[in-house]
Design an enzyme around this catalytic site. Sequence first.
Site, PDB file in Angstrom:
ATOM      1  CB  CYS A  17      -0.938  -0.015   1.203  1.00 42.28           C
ATOM      2  SG  CYS A  17      -1.955   1.468   1.315  1.00 42.28           S
ATOM      3  CB  CYS A  47      -0.534   2.480   4.066  1.00 43.83           C
ATOM      4  SG  CYS A  47      -1.994   1.809   3.304  1.00 43.83           S
ATOM      5  CG  ASP A  48       3.143   1.119   4.413  1.00 45.08           C
ATOM      6  OD1 ASP A  48       2.687   1.596   5.462  1.00 45.08           O
ATOM      7  OD2 ASP A  48       2.920  -0.048   4.045  1.00 45.08           O
TER       8      ASP A  48
END
Length: 308
Positions: A131, A134-135
Amino acid sequence: MNNVIIIGSGCAGLTAAIYAGRANLKPLVIDGFEPGGQLSLTTMVENFPGFPDGILGPDLIENMRKQAQKFGAEFKSGAITEVDLSKRPFKIHAGNDVYETQTLIVGSGATARLIGLESEKKLIGYGVSTCATCDGYFFRGKEIAVVGGGDSAMEEANFLSRFASKVNLIHRRPEFRASKIMVDRARANPKVEFVTPYAVEEISDVSRGGVEYLTLRNTQTNETKKLPVEGVFIAIGHEPNTKVFRGKLDMDENGYLITHHGSQTNVPGVFAAGDVQDHHYRQAITAAGSGCMAALDAEKFLDAHKDA
Ligand code: NAP
């Protein structure tokens, strides 16, 4: 007889359980084969509102689970093997166990496809991610790789170039499945370098607990080479967990459930929430939001069908 059964215990299912619990519906949550969903496979979550210092994915999920239990949600482990949605009460089979329910919320999620390497599994959350949203932020100023040749890979490579010093886009073929406009955009990005036709043979170094380099194999010549990177984003697609609903609930050509008027499926009394019906946003917070919607929709449905 249950008022509401929730399939899946990721962000969507657990939020639905909190809301249904608080509506006194005593929801039954069936965990599914990946309890906690995709958040349980990640480390720090920094974009879930309310946690200015971030929170570990598994902790966030554990908190949601406790919150749902506090309001009366019950949990059973086990994967769903069969469903009968032809009439109410619906029948839900998990192996030898059969549950009956007036309403059903499907929050069974989607599973990110992985290359299938042992090292990939071990380093998820430690440099390997599925992701970018997200990261990506964790890789500021670092050289990284994105694996895949579809629209997701192109989009993630461009997105990640905002943070990373360089993005190596690794794809196993010289041609791309992605649309031309997305490929052109990635090619025009000075921080993105295309590395084709290469397959990732190994992600190192598991013994050091982080990503240090990839071993790549040229799929035409079979030559191998090492590529030093500090992170790798696997963007080779997702599979919605909808196999048991084939022929029973409407889905798009990729198997994602189709919802309308909020969380309703084509079967009255069956609702869907989270990534199982959303291949676009795929965020913890959007999954949680749609779980809330599904619980409110189920509550309203039960109210309207009290005497049925
Ligand atoms: P996708 O289109 O299925 O592409 C998956 C890519 O991963 C393919 O290039 C495939 O290679 C590669 N791949 C699959 N398994 C692999 C493996 N084991 N090892 C190495 N590579 C592997 O998936 P997606 O990119 O996630 O897109 C899914 C859908 O969402 C598509 O319809 C896409 O158009 C849409 N989408 C749209 C946008 C947008 O328009 N903004 C953004 C993202 C996604 P091969 O090509 O060699 O099979």
